[in-house]
Design a protein around this motif. Structure first.
Motif, PDB file in Angstrom:
ATOM      1  N   GLN A 671      47.890   0.136 -41.641  1.00 14.79           N
ATOM      2  CA  GLN A 671      46.633  -0.421 -41.113  1.00 14.79           C
ATOM      3  C   GLN A 671      46.373   0.310 -40.005  1.00 14.79           C
ATOM      4  O   GLN A 671      45.189   0.428 -39.916  1.00 14.79           O
ATOM      5  CB  GLN A 671      46.888  -1.855 -40.924  1.00 14.79           C
ATOM      6  N   ARG A 672      47.326   0.958 -39.199  1.00 15.51           N
ATOM      7  CA  ARG A 672      47.013   1.539 -38.100  1.00 15.51           C
ATOM      8  C   ARG A 672      46.868   3.146 -38.136  1.00 15.51           C
ATOM      9  O   ARG A 672      46.079   3.471 -37.315  1.00 15.51           O
ATOM     10  CB  ARG A 672      48.214   1.285 -36.954  1.00 15.51           C
ATOM     11  N   ARG A 673      47.489   3.689 -39.136  1.00 12.58           N
ATOM     12  CA  ARG A 673      47.515   5.089 -38.971  1.00 12.58           C
ATOM     13  C   ARG A 673      47.045   5.647 -40.422  1.00 12.58           C
ATOM     14  O   ARG A 673      46.781   7.111 -40.359  1.00 12.58           O
ATOM     15  CB  ARG A 673      48.976   5.432 -38.692  1.00 12.58           C
ATOM     16  N   ALA A 674      46.852   5.111 -41.425  1.00 15.71           N
ATOM     17  CA  ALA A 674      46.424   5.673 -42.704  1.00 15.71           C
ATOM     18  C   ALA A 674      45.096   6.149 -42.536  1.00 15.71           C
ATOM     19  O   ALA A 674      44.085   5.604 -41.434  1.00 15.71           O
ATOM     20  CB  ALA A 674      46.419   4.611 -44.018  1.00 15.71           C
ATOM     21  N   CYS A 675      44.307   6.969 -43.452  1.00 16.51           N
ATOM     22  CA  CYS A 675      42.927   7.257 -43.440  1.00 16.51           C
ATOM     23  C   CYS A 675      42.291   5.929 -43.896  1.00 16.51           C
ATOM     24  O   CYS A 675      42.897   5.146 -43.999  1.00 16.51           O
ATOM     25  CB  CYS A 675      42.606   8.410 -44.323  1.00 16.51           C
ATOM     26  N   GLU A 676      40.828   6.154 -43.574  1.00 16.89           N
ATOM     27  CA  GLU A 676      40.090   4.874 -43.926  1.00 16.89           C
ATOM     28  C   GLU A 676      40.353   4.259 -45.285  1.00 16.89           C
ATOM     29  O   GLU A 676      40.360   3.032 -45.238  1.00 16.89           O
ATOM     30  CB  GLU A 676      38.473   5.196 -43.700  1.00 16.89           C
ATOM     31  N   ARG A 677      40.228   5.106 -46.319  1.00 17.85           N
ATOM     32  CA  ARG A 677      40.420   4.526 -47.691  1.00 17.85           C
ATOM     33  C   ARG A 677      41.887   3.999 -47.657  1.00 17.85           C
ATOM     34  O   ARG A 677      42.008   2.756 -48.148  1.00 17.85           O
ATOM     35  CB  ARG A 677      40.481   5.781 -48.700  1.00 17.85           C
ATOM     36  N   GLY A 678      42.914   4.532 -47.176  1.00 19.10           N
ATOM     37  CA  GLY A 678      44.117   3.850 -47.202  1.00 19.10           C
ATOM     38  C   GLY A 678      44.333   2.488 -46.449  1.00 19.10           C
ATOM     39  O   GLY A 678      44.611   1.406 -46.825  1.00 19.10           O
ATOM     40  N   LYS A 679      43.463   2.342 -45.277  1.00 12.85           N
ATOM     41  CA  LYS A 679      43.483   1.077 -44.667  1.00 12.85           C
ATOM     42  C   LYS A 679      42.735  -0.041 -45.388  1.00 12.85           C
ATOM     43  O   LYS A 679      43.289  -1.046 -45.455  1.00 12.85           O
ATOM     44  CB  LYS A 679      42.651   1.405 -43.181  1.00 12.85           C
ATOM     45  N   ARG A 680      41.608   0.396 -45.895  1.00 11.97           N
ATOM     46  CA  ARG A 680      40.916  -0.573 -46.646  1.00 11.97           C
ATOM     47  C   ARG A 680      41.774  -1.139 -48.026  1.00 11.97           C
ATOM     48  O   ARG A 680      41.646  -2.260 -48.451  1.00 11.97           O
ATOM     49  CB  ARG A 680      39.603  -0.040 -47.162  1.00 11.97           C
ATOM     50  N   GLY A 681      42.466  -0.076 -48.435  1.00 16.53           N
ATOM     51  CA  GLY A 681      43.280  -0.599 -49.805  1.00 16.53           C
ATOM     52  C   GLY A 681      44.591  -1.226 -49.550  1.00 16.53           C
ATOM     53  O   GLY A 681      45.166  -1.342 -50.322  1.00 16.53           O
ATOM     54  N   THR A 682      44.957  -1.169 -48.329  1.00 15.31           N
ATOM     55  CA  THR A 682      46.139  -1.598 -48.097  1.00 15.31           C
ATOM     56  C   THR A 682      46.297  -3.279 -48.035  1.00 15.31           C
ATOM     57  O   THR A 682      45.429  -3.623 -47.423  1.00 15.31           O
ATOM     58  CB  THR A 682      46.953  -1.392 -46.692  1.00 15.31           C
ATOM     59  N   GLU A 683      47.219  -3.995 -48.888  1.00 17.86           N
ATOM     60  CA  GLU A 683      47.443  -5.331 -48.983  1.00 17.86           C
ATOM     61  C   GLU A 683      48.795  -5.882 -48.852  1.00 17.86           C
ATOM     62  O   GLU A 683      49.468  -5.173 -49.645  1.00 17.86           O
ATOM     63  CB  GLU A 683      46.560  -5.941 -49.999  1.00 17.86           C
ATOM     64  N   LEU A 684      49.185  -7.037 -48.249  1.00 17.39           N
ATOM     65  CA  LEU A 684      50.562  -7.319 -48.200  1.00 17.39           C
ATOM     66  C   LEU A 684      50.516  -8.777 -48.591  1.00 17.39           C
ATOM     67  O   LEU A 684      49.696  -9.549 -48.369  1.00 17.39           O
ATOM     68  CB  LEU A 684      51.111  -7.384 -47.017  1.00 17.39           C
ATOM     69  N   VAL A 685      51.434  -9.200 -49.765  1.00 17.03           N
ATOM     70  CA  VAL A 685      51.433 -10.420 -50.305  1.00 17.03           C
ATOM     71  C   VAL A 685      52.979 -10.782 -49.987  1.00 17.03           C
ATOM     72  O   VAL A 685      53.923 -10.010 -50.746  1.00 17.03           O
ATOM     73  CB  VAL A 685      51.125 -10.413 -51.820  1.00 17.03           C
ATOM     74  N   ILE A 686      53.296 -11.899 -49.575  1.00 14.42           N
ATOM     75  CA  ILE A 686      54.271 -12.439 -49.064  1.00 14.42           C
ATOM     76  C   ILE A 686      54.798 -13.716 -49.993  1.00 14.42           C
ATOM     77  O   ILE A 686      54.067 -14.699 -49.807  1.00 14.42           O
ATOM     78  CB  ILE A 686      54.835 -12.651 -47.579  1.00 14.42           C
ATOM     79  N   TYR A 687      56.003 -13.837 -50.629  1.00 10.33           N
ATOM     80  CA  TYR A 687      56.015 -14.872 -51.532  1.00 10.33           C
ATOM     81  C   TYR A 687      56.963 -15.964 -50.880  1.00 10.33           C
ATOM     82  O   TYR A 687      58.107 -15.516 -50.694  1.00 10.33           O
ATOM     83  CB  TYR A 687      56.662 -14.691 -52.639  1.00 10.33           C
ATOM     84  N   PRO A 688      56.538 -17.183 -50.365  1.00 12.83           N
ATOM     85  CA  PRO A 688      57.430 -17.906 -49.700  1.00 12.83           C
ATOM     86  C   PRO A 688      58.685 -18.468 -50.492  1.00 12.83           C
ATOM     87  O   PRO A 688      58.542 -18.527 -51.720  1.00 12.83           O
ATOM     88  CB  PRO A 688      56.524 -19.343 -49.477  1.00 12.83           C
ATOM     89  N   ARG A 689      59.901 -18.426 -49.840  1.00  9.18           N
ATOM     90  CA  ARG A 689      60.890 -18.905 -50.338  1.00  9.18           C
ATOM     91  C   ARG A 689      61.762 -18.067 -51.356  1.00  9.18           C
ATOM     92  O   ARG A 689      62.736 -18.328 -51.792  1.00  9.18           O
ATOM     93  CB  ARG A 689      60.829 -20.625 -50.907  1.00  9.18           C
ATOM     94  N   GLU A 690      60.931 -17.218 -51.613  1.00  6.24           N
ATOM     95  CA  GLU A 690      61.576 -16.001 -52.604  1.00  6.24           C
ATOM     96  C   GLU A 690      62.471 -15.250 -52.246  1.00  6.24           C
ATOM     97  O   GLU A 690      62.386 -14.529 -51.238  1.00  6.24           O
ATOM     98  CB  GLU A 690      60.531 -15.674 -53.339  1.00  6.24           C
ATOM     99  N   PRO A 691      63.643 -14.932 -53.004  1.00  2.71           N
ATOM    100  CA  PRO A 691      64.709 -13.693 -52.494  1.00  2.71           C
ATOM    101  C   PRO A 691      64.281 -12.563 -53.071  1.00  2.71           C
ATOM    102  O   PRO A 691      63.145 -12.239 -53.119  1.00  2.71           O
ATOM    103  CB  PRO A 691      65.877 -14.390 -53.267  1.00  2.71           C
ATOM    104  N   HIS A 692      65.226 -11.815 -53.027  1.00  4.50           N
ATOM    105  CA  HIS A 692      64.919 -10.042 -53.533  1.00  4.50           C
ATOM    106  C   HIS A 692      64.545 -10.219 -55.003  1.00  4.50           C
ATOM    107  O   HIS A 692      63.873  -9.229 -55.458  1.00  4.50           O
ATOM    108  CB  HIS A 692      66.195  -9.372 -53.348  1.00  4.50           C
ATOM    109  N   GLY A 693      64.787 -10.782 -55.864  1.00  8.16           N
ATOM    110  CA  GLY A 693      64.575 -10.714 -57.343  1.00  8.16           C
ATOM    111  C   GLY A 693      64.897 -12.018 -58.223  1.00  8.16           C
ATOM    112  O   GLY A 693      65.794 -12.783 -57.624  1.00  8.16           O
TER     113      GLY A 693
END
Length: 693
Positions: A671-693
């Motif tokens: 979000q801070r250092r990618a180019c503009e397309r990279g910033k717009r296309g970056t998304e993070l989804v965190i699944y509550p209570r879930e372990p590694h797999g």
């Protein structure tokens, strides 16, 4: 028979989310029946449940549900008398307790209601003695107070080893009494145990704590008599935890799986044989591991085998050989101190995959001898699936008819350790001809079989240094090249991509192929199935061989005209996610999109926070406490500048293997250092209570 309804959409997220996995296969002592487990892949807000199923070995389509599936019934095994099934369940306290139950099978294949064995405490692991009179089980210290809520208690980090220690108990079936095996170091965790062949002793391994971190530290191997007042005897130590449990054979051998070089966290798995009876040498000997990997072992011994081959032992070994798998029987003669050779082993090939794969260790093998007819057979039962034949995972039986008399002679690939600790063996032409009958016993996951077919095949290519690599290609049938292409990378790194057919939470191959993509999955250096040198390459660190090997498969399918070089994506879970982050930040713009699933982005942080610090140091080659080897440029978070790839980051909130901070750090950096397309296309989804797999 079980049938699973389809919503008519074929391979889609809703069908995948509602599917089940089939596992934990066990064969009865007379080899006539098989039990296994069916478990939902994904649990909702309700508690976990699982079902136990029963099938007749020689009756196609005979699989039926043995228990109702209302509880978490699991880890079922046959009692040595063949008339009972012992399993773990939470029936007493749903979602909490782990008690042992006994289920008596009727002569007509029916059952009575299960009865709880009154142990007085929760069970971690259990094993029935070979004579069937007793049962050994491990339990956490003070597990009887299992309802106590300690979630808000302050904890001294890693300082109280007894908080994760365990104890070993014996339960006697006739008296219904349970007692502690005293004398075992109560400050350590019992990670594995097994019975002696005569049912008079227990062999077990100890480590400092239950957490994964302690599996990379010294492991103590001990034996102890089950008689009152007995003291443990230390047999030896391991530099790190072996893979799976040990097996103690009537021949006097103790066998187990370790890294080819036992100190290595990243290496091929090898069968190590310790002759507990030999006078000349206490040294361990390797079998497999140079060009193919031994990945799982089971004890094939039954009472019938003992009556036919007194003083000898037999195990089955699952061997990974590139994209294929075979199962061998390994026969051990008791050492004879009067002869110059104190070891004699023979191997018999039982089963080899044919355009299919065994589901993650879900198989068993047993030897049967009928004294009335003087006939011997071997049965292999496995959960098999095939991407090539469009067959979802189901239970298959293979009954092998063979007199087995030749196993008493060295002519059946007699294998003898030489002075340099290698194996000499007779050519394959000495193998006897085996007759076998193969039957499909279950029909699970029919919705997957009815989905639109996907073309699956193996391809091979050679990289610049002359190494030949293999990989799996999946794509829709009847499409025209070139195709938008997804490089889908397996985790591990010590895993491999095979010819299975099963989409699940971290395996999007079939889902993407059914949506019109060419999906390519390389077995890069560090993977399983090519022996020590190939697997050990991972010790050069992430990015040395693994990522170049992955990218070489992209180059290969472009060279063949299959892939559109302007429409490339990369994805993976766990180490596959780590390699995705590595490749995206290295190439900047080659891939239009990426999915980083539970991947690492900062290897110094992994050593500091992950549950497996020694393993992460071996992969990342970064030790945050050693300033002399500090090179910040070798983690993805240190080179996010200029990335234009759109990156979707997926991560479990309670992931101990790869802490969620790894995902947050990568997201913040992009979000801070990618180019503009990279910033717009970056998304993070965190699944509550879930372990590694």
């Amino acid at each position: 028979m079980e049938t699973q309804s389809s919503d008519g959409k074929g391979i889609c997220p809703s069908n995948i989310a509602a599917t089940q996995k089939v596992r934990n296969v066990k064969i009865s002592p007379n080899t006539k029946q098989i039990i296994y487990q069916v478990v939902p892949f994904y649990k909702g807000p309700e508690r976990m449940t699982s079902e136990i199923w029963l099938a007749d070995t020689d009756n196609s389509g005979s699989s039926r549900r043995l228990l109702d599936g209302l509880f978490n019934d699991r880890a079922a095994v046959f009692h040595p008398d063949g008339k009972r099934v012992i399993f773990v369940s939470d029936r007493q306290q749903p979602g909490k307790a782990k008690d042992l139950y006994q289920l008596v099978l009727s002569d007509d294949g029916g059952r009575c209601d299960p009865r709880m064995l009154d142990l007085g405490r929760s069970v971690q692991e259990f094993e029935i003695s070979p004579d069937g009179q007793q049962l050994a089980y491990s339990s956490a210290r003070d597990s009887s107070s299992r309802s106590t809520d300690t979630s808000t208690d302050a904890k001294v980090y890693r300082n109280d080893s007894q908080s994760s220690s365990s104890e070993l108990y014996i339960y006697t079936f006739d008296t219904h009494e349970s007692r502690l095996i005293d004398g075992i170091d109560c400050t350590r965790h019992i990670e594995s145990f097994t019975w002696s062949p005569d049912s008079l002793e227990l062999l077990y391994r100890l480590r400092r704590g239950k957490e994964a971190e302690y599996s990379e530290q010294e492991i103590i191997l001990q034996r102890i008599s089950i008689a009152l007042g007995a003291l443990p005897v230390t047999i030896g130590t391991y530099p790190r935890s072996p893979s799976g449990g040990n097996i103690w054979l009537r021949s006097g051998h103790i066998v187990g799986l370790q890294s080819y070089e036992p100190h290595n966290s990243l290496d091929a798995r090898t069968l190590f044989v310790h002759n507990n009876q030999a006078r000349q040498s206490k040294r361990m000997t390797r079998l497999y591991g140079e060009s193919e990997d031994a990945v799982r072992i089971v004890d094939m011994h039954t009472k019938g085998y003992a009556s036919k081959h007194e003083g000898s032992g037999i195990i089955a070994v699952e061997v990974c050989s590139d994209v294929d798998t075979h199962i061998d029987a390994v026969y051990f003669h008791r050492a004879d101190s009067t002869k110059s050779c104190s070891h004699l082993y023979a191997t018999l090939p039982l089963f080899r995959t044919q355009g299919e794969a065994i589901w993650f260790g879900a198989w068993d093998a047993k030897f049967a001898y009928d004294s009335a007819t003087d006939k011997t057979t071997i049965v292999v039962a496995a959960i098999l699936s095939s991407g090539i034949r469009h067959e979802p995972p189901n239970l298959w039986s293979i009954r092998i008819n063979e007199s087995m008399e030749s196993m008493d002679t060295p002519q059946l690939r007699a294998v003898v350790p030489s002075g340099n600790n290698r194996w000499y063996d007779v050519p394959n032409s000495y193998y006897p001809s085996l007759t076998s009958v193969r039957r499909k016993l279950s029909s699970h996951l029919d919705w997957l079989k009815c989905a639109e077919p996907i073309h699956t095949e193996v391809i091979r290519w050679t990289v610049e240094d002359g190494t030949e690599l293999s990989g799996i290609v999946r794509l829709p049938n009847g499409v025209k090249y070139p195709l938008p292409t997804v490089l889908f990378i397996h985790g591990g790194p010590y895993r491999s991509m095979g010819l299975d057919y099963m989409p699940y939470f971290c395996n999007w191959r079939e889902l993407l192929a059914s949506a019109g993509y060419l999906v390519i999955s390389p077995n890069y250096r560090g993977s399983q199935g090519r022996g020590h040198t190939f697997a050990y390459s991972a010790n050069q660190g992430i990015g040395a061989y693994d990522w170049p090997d992955c990218e070489s498969m992209v180059d290969e399918v472009i060279r063949r005209g299959w892939a559109d070089p302007t429409r490339l994506a990369v994805a993976g879970w766990s180490h596959g996610g780590s390699l995705t982050a590595w490749g995206v930040t290295l190439t900047k713009d080659r891939f239009k999109a990426a999915v980083v699933g539970a991947g690492a982005s900062n290897w110094e942080g992994m050593v500091m926070e992950s549950g497996s610090p020694e393993l992460e140091k071996a992969i990342g080659r970064r030790d945050p406490w050693d300033c002399e080897t500090h090179h910040r440029s070798l983690s993805p978070v240190h080179r996010v500048d200029g990335v234009s790839t759109a990156v979707l980051i997926l991560h479990g909130e309670k992931d101990e293997r790869v802490p969620v901070g790894q995902a947050i750090g990568l997201y913040r950096g992009l979000q801070r250092r990618a180019c503009e397309r990279g910033k717009r296309g970056t998304e993070l989804v965190i699944y509550p209570r879930e372990p590694h797999g």
